[in-house]
Write a protein that holds these residues in place. Structure first.
Motif, PDB file in Angstrom:
ATOM      1  N   ALA A  45      28.400 -97.220   6.174  1.00 30.80           N
ATOM      2  CA  ALA A  45      29.498 -96.339   6.578  1.00 30.80           C
ATOM      3  C   ALA A  45      28.966 -94.978   6.984  1.00 30.80           C
ATOM      4  CB  ALA A  45      30.476 -96.192   5.413  1.00 30.80           C
ATOM      5  N   ALA A  46      29.578 -94.412   8.066  1.00 31.44           N
ATOM      6  CA  ALA A  46      29.153 -93.101   8.529  1.00 31.44           C
ATOM      7  C   ALA A  46      29.482 -92.053   7.482  1.00 31.44           C
ATOM      8  CB  ALA A  46      29.832 -92.764   9.845  1.00 31.44           C
ATOM      9  N   GLY A  47      28.575 -91.147   7.277  1.00 27.39           N
ATOM     10  CA  GLY A  47      28.783 -90.090   6.302  1.00 27.39           C
ATOM     11  C   GLY A  47      27.676 -89.073   6.429  1.00 27.39           C
ATOM     12  N   PRO A  48      27.795 -87.945   5.719  1.00 24.70           N
ATOM     13  CA  PRO A  48      26.763 -86.915   5.810  1.00 24.70           C
ATOM     14  C   PRO A  48      25.459 -87.392   5.186  1.00 24.70           C
ATOM     15  CG  PRO A  48      28.304 -86.419   4.040  1.00 24.70           C
ATOM     16  CD  PRO A  48      28.860 -87.604   4.761  1.00 24.70           C
ATOM     17  N   GLU A  49      24.366 -87.068   5.828  1.00 23.52           N
ATOM     18  CA  GLU A  49      23.052 -87.450   5.314  1.00 23.52           C
ATOM     19  C   GLU A  49      22.227 -86.204   5.031  1.00 23.52           C
ATOM     20  OE1 GLU A  49      20.930 -90.274   7.666  1.00 23.52           O
ATOM     21  OE2 GLU A  49      22.623 -91.698   7.785  1.00 23.52           O
ATOM     22  N   VAL A  50      21.469 -86.261   3.944  1.00 26.01           N
ATOM     23  CA  VAL A  50      20.542 -85.184   3.608  1.00 26.01           C
ATOM     24  C   VAL A  50      19.231 -85.803   3.150  1.00 26.01           C
ATOM     25  CG1 VAL A  50      22.365 -83.556   2.944  1.00 26.01           C
ATOM     26  CG2 VAL A  50      21.336 -85.015   1.208  1.00 26.01           C
ATOM     27  N   THR A  51      18.166 -85.030   3.262  1.00 25.64           N
ATOM     28  CA  THR A  51      16.852 -85.490   2.835  1.00 25.64           C
ATOM     29  C   THR A  51      16.463 -84.761   1.566  1.00 25.64           C
ATOM     30  OG1 THR A  51      16.178 -85.949   5.103  1.00 25.64           O
ATOM     31  CG2 THR A  51      14.420 -85.705   3.464  1.00 25.64           C
ATOM     32  N   LEU A  52      16.178 -85.532   0.504  1.00 28.36           N
ATOM     33  CA  LEU A  52      15.752 -85.001  -0.784  1.00 28.36           C
ATOM     34  C   LEU A  52      14.242 -85.135  -0.911  1.00 28.36           C
ATOM     35  CD1 LEU A  52      18.462 -86.795  -2.968  1.00 28.36           C
ATOM     36  CD2 LEU A  52      18.616 -84.547  -1.855  1.00 28.36           C
ATOM     37  N   ASP A  53      13.698 -84.628  -1.996  1.00 28.19           N
ATOM     38  CA  ASP A  53      12.259 -84.779  -2.205  1.00 28.19           C
ATOM     39  C   ASP A  53      11.882 -86.219  -2.518  1.00 28.19           C
ATOM     40  OD1 ASP A  53      13.438 -84.822  -4.723  1.00 28.19           O
ATOM     41  OD2 ASP A  53      11.823 -83.690  -5.689  1.00 28.19           O
ATOM     42  N   SER A  54      12.873 -87.061  -2.852  1.00 33.04           N
ATOM     43  CA  SER A  54      12.592 -88.459  -3.176  1.00 33.04           C
ATOM     44  C   SER A  54      13.047 -89.428  -2.086  1.00 33.04           C
ATOM     45  CB  SER A  54      13.288 -88.834  -4.492  1.00 33.04           C
ATOM     46  OG  SER A  54      14.660 -88.476  -4.450  1.00 33.04           O
ATOM     47  N   GLY A  55      13.689 -88.929  -1.043  1.00 30.98           N
ATOM     48  CA  GLY A  55      14.136 -89.806   0.025  1.00 30.98           C
ATOM     49  C   GLY A  55      15.449 -89.327   0.629  1.00 30.98           C
ATOM     50  N   ASP A  97      22.428 -95.269  -0.288  1.00 35.01           N
ATOM     51  CA  ASP A  97      23.863 -95.021  -0.371  1.00 35.01           C
ATOM     52  C   ASP A  97      24.155 -94.103  -1.558  1.00 35.01           C
ATOM     53  OD1 ASP A  97      26.709 -95.732   0.381  1.00 35.01           O
ATOM     54  OD2 ASP A  97      26.679 -96.366  -1.711  1.00 35.01           O
ATOM     55  N   ALA A  98      24.936 -93.056  -1.309  1.00 31.50           N
ATOM     56  CA  ALA A  98      25.299 -92.106  -2.366  1.00 31.50           C
ATOM     57  C   ALA A  98      26.802 -91.861  -2.321  1.00 31.50           C
ATOM     58  CB  ALA A  98      24.526 -90.799  -2.190  1.00 31.50           C
ATOM     59  N   THR A  99      27.564 -92.961  -2.338  1.00 33.01           N
ATOM     60  CA  THR A  99      29.021 -92.868  -2.236  1.00 33.01           C
ATOM     61  C   THR A  99      29.729 -93.259  -3.528  1.00 33.01           C
ATOM     62  OG1 THR A  99      29.172 -95.124  -1.352  1.00 33.01           O
ATOM     63  CG2 THR A  99      28.955 -93.316   0.240  1.00 33.01           C
ATOM     64  N   THR A 100      28.980 -93.712  -4.533  1.00 33.30           N
ATOM     65  CA  THR A 100      29.585 -94.151  -5.795  1.00 33.30           C
ATOM     66  C   THR A 100      28.881 -93.475  -6.959  1.00 33.30           C
ATOM     67  OG1 THR A 100      30.088 -96.324  -4.836  1.00 33.30           O
ATOM     68  CG2 THR A 100      30.166 -96.137  -7.235  1.00 33.30           C
ATOM     69  N   SER A 101      29.660 -92.889  -7.865  1.00 31.42           N
ATOM     70  CA  SER A 101      29.068 -92.222  -9.030  1.00 31.42           C
ATOM     71  C   SER A 101      28.384 -93.234  -9.931  1.00 31.42           C
ATOM     72  CB  SER A 101      30.154 -91.493  -9.827  1.00 31.42           C
ATOM     73  OG  SER A 101      30.750 -90.478  -9.056  1.00 31.42           O
ATOM     74  N   GLY A 102      27.374 -92.782 -10.638  1.00 36.91           N
ATOM     75  CA  GLY A 102      26.697 -93.625 -11.596  1.00 36.91           C
ATOM     76  C   GLY A 102      27.546 -93.831 -12.845  1.00 36.91           C
ATOM     77  N   ALA A 214      18.340 -78.108  -3.981  1.00 40.85           N
ATOM     78  CA  ALA A 214      19.578 -77.369  -3.689  1.00 40.85           C
ATOM     79  C   ALA A 214      19.701 -77.034  -2.211  1.00 40.85           C
ATOM     80  CB  ALA A 214      19.632 -76.097  -4.530  1.00 40.85           C
ATOM     81  N   ALA A 215      18.601 -76.653  -1.588  1.00 39.91           N
ATOM     82  CA  ALA A 215      18.660 -76.228  -0.189  1.00 39.91           C
ATOM     83  C   ALA A 215      19.139 -77.340   0.735  1.00 39.91           C
ATOM     84  CB  ALA A 215      17.290 -75.725   0.256  1.00 39.91           C
ATOM     85  N   ALA A 216      18.890 -78.590   0.357  1.00 43.62           N
ATOM     86  CA  ALA A 216      19.324 -79.707   1.200  1.00 43.62           C
ATOM     87  C   ALA A 216      20.843 -79.758   1.326  1.00 43.62           C
ATOM     88  CB  ALA A 216      18.798 -81.028   0.633  1.00 43.62           C
ATOM     89  N   PHE A 217      21.549 -79.196   0.346  1.00 44.39           N
ATOM     90  CA  PHE A 217      23.012 -79.189   0.348  1.00 44.39           C
ATOM     91  C   PHE A 217      23.575 -77.813   0.709  1.00 44.39           C
ATOM     92  CE2 PHE A 217      21.445 -82.277  -2.720  1.00 44.39           C
ATOM     93  CZ  PHE A 217      22.107 -83.439  -2.329  1.00 44.39           C
TER      94      PHE A 217
END
Length: 553
Positions: A45-55, A97-102, A214-217
């Protein structure tokens, strides 16, 4: 054992965790990292993407915010990593995918919706305003607030607190964190690295993750506010004094639970003991040996054998030990001394602090006593005071005379509120204010709906956790006795806007304000707190209670 009433009181809105998929306790540490790669599949699904230090991750737009959910900030503490300090998360390939809380970290409850056996739980959610940063602050990065949920060190779930209003109105980034609790967070044995403090170390691992990402967001890693309520407030105070916490956050908000908070005997249910939140490491060693015997494990001098046996036990079985692990341990490298003592010595991070409590905290405890069929009455009030205050009960009865209160419930709640919350907050505020900038508040909106539903005719008042609905949309809270949601009124929503403005102004500048007016600073010689009333725009203040009668042994 701590009764279920304590958990009911201190969870504040623990919602339904995701389905349990916990691994066998015998899984190898290397296997526990595989979830990261597997979860990158199906993120179409289309959504905002960001790059973290882990991926790279893909979140979801949700009205006026963007959400990034279920982000791992440490490796799953399973198998050989159970009861070890958090390890850095493994990098993944592709877009996760980061659309569902843990899930909530493992915890037991009589309500299946509030239970979890999922050890793979070290995740966090990030909520960001959708509007461009150029609309405010000249494009400067946003302040970051990191939330530690309540639950008395044994329960709760960060994802149940929706920070949309904080993020949008305050133009800030909000991070809600899951961390180990209970037996999996605070067990300890001699020679165990970080024993008795795993939950606190998880929180610090999340703060380190925020500093890196933090800067990624669009967040400002140099302006992070750690805040929490009840057990989360106590943990926030503890992080101020922990050597490993210094430098990871730049402001702190401590709500309804300070370094000196301890629950009195019988306060949260018939037969419950005094309930401190910090204890010496040696006491935790003894508790762990007793727990091992209950589990059929060796409990002798060979700590390695004890640990190996306990690691072989399923989570469901270990959760039977929750009542033995309700406090974090001091005396080791992660927490060298009691946080309360560290404050008195001046050994804490020099950051601005906002600290406070509700005006009638203990009403919620009295409400639970009523629900348990043990209501406070004129007949049992003297006995309840003796149970809570011991030989000081007669003095307490004189200082809180029955005829000054409309009901025996309020006559019991007033000294318990002061003893467990108001006076510890005042003492800690004095210690902090001698070395850093401190502000205080009392949430006194007595029209606020109670988080724990009460019986008909129960007195109204700002009880424990009642301020949370003014900052967050909390899953399934507050509710009526028949399970129906109780929304804030229009006037209460206006008071909530004032609170959000004050909390986020503090996060941005280090000074809370209401209606364009800065709150007064707390000083040991002039202890004045901002009073949050049922009137929007109020600039009222309240002096701290006189607590000398409660400070004596």
């Amino acid at each position: 054992m701590i009764s279920g009433a304590v958990v009911l009181l201190l969870v504040q809105g623990c919602g339904t965790p995701g389905p349990s998929t916990s691994r066998s306790a015998g899984a190898l540490p290397a296997q526990s990292a595989t979830r990261s790669t597997q979860d990158t599949r199906g993120a179409g699904a289309a959504g905002p993407e960001v790059t973290l230090d882990s991926g790279r991750i893909r979140g979801v737009y949700d009205g006026n915010v963007a959400r990034y959910r279920g982000i791992p900030y440490a490796q799953p503490p399973t198998g050989g990593l159970r009861w070890q300090p958090p390890r850095p998360v493994a990098r993944w390939q592709g877009v996760r995918d980061a659309t569902t809380s843990g899930p909530a970290c493992p915890q037991a409850s009589d309500n299946p919706k509030e239970s979890s056996e999922e050890e793979d739980c070290l995740t966090l959610d990030v909520t960001v305003p959708k509007k461009a940063r150029t609309e405010k602050a000249g494009g400067e990065p946003r302040p970051v607030l990191v939330w530690l949920h309540g639950g008395g060190f044994t329960a709760g779930r960060g994802a149940d607190y929706d920070p949309r209003r904080l993020a949008v109105q305050g133009d800030v980034v909000v991070v809600t964190v899951e961390f180990r609790i209970g037996v999996l967070g605070y067990l300890a044995l001699p020679g165990m690295s970080g024993g008795g403090t795993f939950g606190l170390q998880d929180q610090r691992a999340a703060l380190r993750w925020v500093r890196r990402n933090a800067a990624a967001f669009g967040g400002d890693a140099g302006n992070v506010t750690l805040f929490g309520e009840s057990g989360g407030g106590i943990a926030t105070c503890g992080q101020l004094t922990a050597p490993g916490g210094k430098g990871l956050f730049h402001k702190a908000i401590i709500q309804s639970g300070s370094c000196g908070t301890a629950l009195l005997p019988n306060a949260t249910g018939p037969g419950t003991p005094r309930y401190p939140f910090w204890r010496p490491l040696e006491e935790t060693y003894a508790a762990t040996r007793s727990a091992a015997r209950k589990m059929g494990c060796p409990a002798g001098k060979d700590a390695a054998k004890t640990l190996a046996c306990l690691r072989g036990k399923p989570v469901k079985k270990l959760l039977e030990l929750t009542g033995m692990f309700t406090a974090a341990s001091y005396g080791g490298p992660a927490l060298p001394v009691s946080p309360e003592r560290a404050l008195r010595k001046g050994d804490f991070a020099r950051v601005p602090v906002l600290t406070g409590h509700t005006g009638k905290e203990a009403l919620v405890f009295a409400g639970v006593l009523s629900l348990l069929g043990e209501p406070v009455t004129d007949e049992n009030l003297p006995a309840l005071l003796r149970q809570g205050f011991g030989r000081r009960a007669e003095e307490i009865a004189r200082r809180y005379p029955r005829d000054e209160y409309a009901t025996p419930i309020e006559a019991w709640a007033a000294p318990n509120t002061d003893a467990m919350f108001a006076c510890p907050h005042a003492r800690d505020g004095d210690a902090l204010a001698r070395r850093t900038k401190v502000f205080a508040y009392v949430f006194g909106d007595d029209t606020a709906p109670a988080f724990v539903p009460s019986l008909p005719g129960f007195p109204a008042g700002a009880g424990h956790a009642s301020e949370l609905a003014y900052l967050f949309d909390v899953r399934d809270k507050p509710i009526s006795l028949d399970g129906e949601p109780v929304p804030l009124t229009r006037t209460q929503r206006s008071v909530a806007q004032d609170m959000v403005a004050a909390w986020t102004a503090f996060a941005r500048t280090g000074t809370p304000s209401s209606s364009g007016r800065a709150w007064p600073r707390w000083t040991p010689g002039k202890r004045v707190a901002h009073l949050i009333t049922e009137q929007p725009g109020s600039t009222a203040t309240r002096p701290a209670p006189r607590c000398a009668h409660l400070d004596r042994p």
